[in-house]
Scaffold this motif. Structure first.
Motif, PDB file in Angstrom:
ATOM      1  N   THR A 201      20.929 -11.256 -10.206  1.00 40.08           N
ATOM      2  CA  THR A 201      21.028 -10.245  -9.088  1.00 40.08           C
ATOM      3  C   THR A 201      20.346  -9.092  -8.553  1.00 40.08           C
ATOM      4  N   LEU A 202      20.096  -7.732  -9.520  1.00 42.65           N
ATOM      5  CA  LEU A 202      19.938  -6.540  -9.051  1.00 42.65           C
ATOM      6  C   LEU A 202      18.514  -6.811  -8.945  1.00 42.65           C
ATOM      7  N   LEU A 203      17.688  -7.464  -9.929  1.00 42.62           N
ATOM      8  CA  LEU A 203      16.199  -7.959  -9.385  1.00 42.62           C
ATOM      9  C   LEU A 203      16.756  -8.423  -7.864  1.00 42.62           C
ATOM     10  N   ASP A 204      16.732  -9.514  -7.434  1.00 46.50           N
ATOM     11  CA  ASP A 204      16.215  -9.837  -6.782  1.00 46.50           C
ATOM     12  C   ASP A 204      16.373  -8.913  -5.599  1.00 46.50           C
ATOM     13  N   SER A 205      18.132  -7.915  -5.705  1.00 46.13           N
ATOM     14  CA  SER A 205      18.335  -7.323  -4.510  1.00 46.13           C
ATOM     15  C   SER A 205      16.850  -5.798  -4.962  1.00 46.13           C
ATOM     16  N   GLU A 206      17.159  -5.306  -5.845  1.00 42.33           N
ATOM     17  CA  GLU A 206      16.053  -4.293  -5.863  1.00 42.33           C
ATOM     18  C   GLU A 206      14.178  -5.140  -5.245  1.00 42.33           C
ATOM     19  N   LEU A 207      13.791  -5.771  -4.847  1.00 42.41           N
ATOM     20  CA  LEU A 207      13.082  -6.570  -4.658  1.00 42.41           C
ATOM     21  C   LEU A 207      13.200  -6.814  -3.636  1.00 42.41           C
ATOM     22  N   PHE A 208      14.051  -7.553  -3.074  1.00 44.84           N
ATOM     23  CA  PHE A 208      14.211  -7.950  -1.784  1.00 44.84           C
ATOM     24  C   PHE A 208      15.376  -7.408  -0.489  1.00 44.84           C
ATOM     25  N   VAL A 211      22.669  -7.283   1.944  1.00 43.74           N
ATOM     26  CA  VAL A 211      23.081  -7.129   3.065  1.00 43.74           C
ATOM     27  C   VAL A 211      24.402  -6.412   2.741  1.00 43.74           C
ATOM     28  N   ARG A 212      24.872  -6.047   3.588  1.00 44.56           N
ATOM     29  CA  ARG A 212      26.030  -5.608   2.789  1.00 44.56           C
ATOM     30  C   ARG A 212      27.454  -6.846   2.989  1.00 44.56           C
ATOM     31  N   GLY A 213      27.907  -6.926   1.958  1.00 43.53           N
ATOM     32  CA  GLY A 213      28.724  -7.633   1.483  1.00 43.53           C
ATOM     33  C   GLY A 213      27.941  -9.039   0.670  1.00 43.53           C
ATOM     34  N   ALA A 218      28.282  -4.491  -2.862  1.00 43.05           N
ATOM     35  CA  ALA A 218      27.296  -4.200  -2.511  1.00 43.05           C
ATOM     36  C   ALA A 218      28.106  -4.337  -0.695  1.00 43.05           C
ATOM     37  N   ASP A 219      28.710  -2.403  -0.733  1.00 43.57           N
ATOM     38  CA  ASP A 219      28.681  -1.519  -0.078  1.00 43.57           C
ATOM     39  C   ASP A 219      28.393  -1.734   1.332  1.00 43.57           C
ATOM     40  N   THR A 220      27.239  -1.717   0.669  1.00 44.54           N
ATOM     41  CA  THR A 220      26.464  -1.009   2.195  1.00 44.54           C
ATOM     42  C   THR A 220      24.866  -1.599   2.138  1.00 44.54           C
ATOM     43  N   GLN A 255       3.361 -15.371   0.471  1.00 39.23           N
ATOM     44  CA  GLN A 255       2.277 -16.981   1.192  1.00 39.23           C
ATOM     45  C   GLN A 255       2.645 -15.933   2.755  1.00 39.23           C
ATOM     46  N   GLU A 256       3.803 -16.071   3.465  1.00 40.32           N
ATOM     47  CA  GLU A 256       4.183 -16.052   4.786  1.00 40.32           C
ATOM     48  C   GLU A 256       4.513 -14.750   4.919  1.00 40.32           C
ATOM     49  N   GLY A 257       4.008 -13.056   4.034  1.00 40.28           N
ATOM     50  CA  GLY A 257       4.460 -12.051   4.477  1.00 40.28           C
ATOM     51  C   GLY A 257       5.861 -11.821   5.369  1.00 40.28           C
ATOM     52  N   GLU A 258       7.071 -12.253   4.088  1.00 39.61           N
ATOM     53  CA  GLU A 258       8.517 -11.817   4.776  1.00 39.61           C
ATOM     54  C   GLU A 258       9.150 -12.233   3.846  1.00 39.61           C
ATOM     55  N   VAL A 259      10.651 -11.472   3.777  1.00 37.07           N
ATOM     56  CA  VAL A 259      11.154 -11.144   2.869  1.00 37.07           C
ATOM     57  C   VAL A 259      12.518 -11.075   3.517  1.00 37.07           C
ATOM     58  N   LYS A 260      13.418 -12.320   2.588  1.00 36.33           N
ATOM     59  CA  LYS A 260      14.959 -12.486   2.998  1.00 36.33           C
ATOM     60  C   LYS A 260      16.435 -11.611   2.334  1.00 36.33           C
ATOM     61  N   PRO A 261      16.227 -10.720   2.878  1.00 35.84           N
ATOM     62  CA  PRO A 261      17.708  -9.980   1.429  1.00 35.84           C
ATOM     63  C   PRO A 261      18.913 -10.711   0.974  1.00 35.84           C
ATOM     64  N   VAL A 262      18.916 -10.613  -0.350  1.00 35.05           N
ATOM     65  CA  VAL A 262      20.306 -11.326  -0.680  1.00 35.05           C
ATOM     66  C   VAL A 262      21.237 -11.569   0.195  1.00 35.05           C
ATOM     67  N   GLY A 263      21.910 -12.733   0.899  1.00 34.70           N
ATOM     68  CA  GLY A 263      22.444 -13.002   1.785  1.00 34.70           C
ATOM     69  C   GLY A 263      22.597 -12.746   2.817  1.00 34.70           C
ATOM     70  N   GLY A 264      21.283 -12.306   3.743  1.00 33.72           N
ATOM     71  CA  GLY A 264      20.866 -12.011   4.774  1.00 33.72           C
ATOM     72  C   GLY A 264      20.407 -13.842   5.033  1.00 33.72           C
ATOM     73  N   THR A 265      20.086 -13.424   6.632  1.00 36.14           N
ATOM     74  CA  THR A 265      19.613 -14.859   7.017  1.00 36.14           C
ATOM     75  C   THR A 265      18.282 -15.623   8.267  1.00 36.14           C
ATOM     76  N   SER A 266      18.054 -13.974   8.283  1.00 35.18           N
ATOM     77  CA  SER A 266      16.356 -13.997   8.561  1.00 35.18           C
ATOM     78  C   SER A 266      15.864 -12.860   8.121  1.00 35.18           C
TER      79      SER A 266
END
Length: 447
Positions: A201-208, A211-213, A218-220, A255-266
């Motif tokens: 999760t740390l690498l996932d969060s660092e790269l992408f 969101v809060r919570g 993940a307080d912020t 491929q798509e030029g887009e990233v989705k944050p951990v816990g994010g929907t968009s």
């Protein structure tokens, strides 16, 4: 001063430019046609070209690409009797620096020429600084290094993903930085991330980002390094260590030029050039199923292999002197000289840890030196006082586990390398991060 070519079919304009600019100290050549201009630029290089738009044999704007030859190309100022936004935009798109409308006064001419020449000088100075940023730390003029710089020059202009390969300590991050600072993204950020230093999760969060919570702690919200590198370059070091579960997200980002944050929907749009590096053979990782084949081909659009130090022995002397000078500055002591015998000794070594090992060797020698000269004894590797412990052997009463054997082997290699972890990792065929993890796993970090 500067060499200036005046291209205009009006004798009065040519005379005015020649008189005003000649009095200012410039070397002036004047021609009355496009054909004359092409002949002049084929004969010599000019710093500035004043070119009329309405020439008798060719449109001055369409002539621009043929005038802008040479390295560096001259600054071009267009002369027009009918100045307009359309003319300016068309000329600027093709590389003109400015334009001046007829009729013009001597002061207008001097100001326009001075402004164009000053801007050209600033551009050249910026180019030199950028080149020093790109290549300043890449020491050596061996054929291998010359070829490497030529490759970087070509690849830097593109935006394609690059995979840098090479042994540990060869300077893969320096190559990545050179690609960034020699390219069009040089004014934006260069963002490095070590894929082997973080897990899960740390690498996932660092790269992408996240969101809060999104998870405990993940307080912020956090934007992530992909977004931080937007407009610039993201350098993924030790890409072979990237967990298999994160590889699809990286593939989508490429491929798509887009990233989705951990816990994010968009998803978030990003424009970052990705450069990756590894000391592994990723083709073998693909066959072993630990690295996705589609991600490998997406990263390895262009592959640059950094040669090991043993393949460029001619670079060892300048590297050693460069490291000695840097180490002396850091140690706040006077400059030290390396004897020819010391250089010969260094050149004869195999350097399994490559440039990093050489740098560490020189830094240790500088710190421990008592005089202002480094000789063979100063740069020679220290030998262990006692023979290294033997590996555990099998007996009827004890069969060591694989962990026991690995622990003993790591200890033996560390002792052979006198505790130099970079060198030990190179001899073990693993990267520094993997060695650090194993030392912590076996409880021998402090041994």
């Amino acid at each position: 001063m500067s060499s200036i070519l005046v291209v205009d079919d009006e004798r009065g304009i040519r005379a005015l430019c020649g008189d005003v600019l000649g009095r200012a100290g410039h070397d002036i050549e004047a021609v009355d046609s496009a054909a004359g201009a092409l002949a002049a630029v084929a004969r010599q290089r000019f710093d500035l070209i004043l070119c009329d738009i309405n020439l008798p044999d060719q449109d001055g704007v369409s002539l621009l690409p043929r005038l802008l030859t040479g390295e560096p190309p001259p600054a071009v100022v267009l002369i027009t009797a009918y100045p307009s936004i359309e003319t300016a935009v068309r000329g600027m798109k093709l590389g003109a620096r400015d334009y001046i409308g007829k009729p013009f006064s001597p002061d207008e001419l001097r100001l326009t020429v001075r402004r164009a020449l000053d801007e050209d000088e600033l551009r050249r100075a910026h180019g030199e600084l950028t080149k020093r940023l790109a290549y300043g730390s890449m020491i050596g003029d061996s054929p291998a290094m010359q070829q490497l710089r030529q490759t970087i020059d070509k690849v830097a202009k593109a935006d394609a993903s690059v995979l840098i390969t090479g042994e540990s300590g060869t300077g893969k991050e320096l190559v990545a930085r050179a690609l960034h600072f020699a390219g069009r993204r040089a004014s934006r950020s260069f963002t490095p991330v070590n894929c082997g230093a973080l897990v899960g999760t740390l690498l996932d969060s660092e790269l992408f980002g996240h969101v809060r919570g999104a998870f405990t702690g993940a307080d912020t919200a956090k934007r992530g390094l992909f977004v931080a590198a937007d407009g610039g370059t993201l350098f993924l070091d030790e890409i072979g260590e990237l967990p298999i579960e994160l590889q699809p997200k990286l593939l989508r980002a490429l491929q798509e030029g887009e990233v989705k944050p951990v816990g994010g929907t968009s998803a978030l749009r990003v424009d970052a050039r990705v450069i990756a590096a590894t000391n592994r053979t990723l083709e073998q990782s693909v066959k072993a199923g630990t690295f996705r084949e589609d991600l490998y081909y997406r990263l390895a659009v262009i592959t640059i292999d950094v040669p090991p130090l043993r393949n460029r022995p001619g670079d060892i002397a300048p590297l050693a002197r460069h490291f000695a000078e840097d180490a002396a500055l850091r140690a706040e002591r006077g400059r030290l000289e390396l004897t020819e015998a010391a250089i010969a000794h260094l050149v004869a070594q195999p350097w399994p840890g490559n440039v990093r090992e050489l740098e560490n060797t020189i830094e240790r020698a500088v710190i421990l030196a008592t005089g202002n000269v480094l000789d063979v004894a100063d740069v020679a590797a220290r030998r262990p006082a006692a023979p290294p412990p033997a590996l555990q052997t099998f007996t009827a009463d004890h069969i060591p586990s694989l962990d026991d054997l690995e622990r003993a082997h790591i200890l033996r290699v560390l002792e052979l390398c006198e505790g130099q972890r970079t060198k030990a990792a190179a001899l073990l065929g693993i990267n520094r991060t993997t060695l650090w993890k194993k030392l912590r796993q076996y409880g021998i970090e402090g041994e």
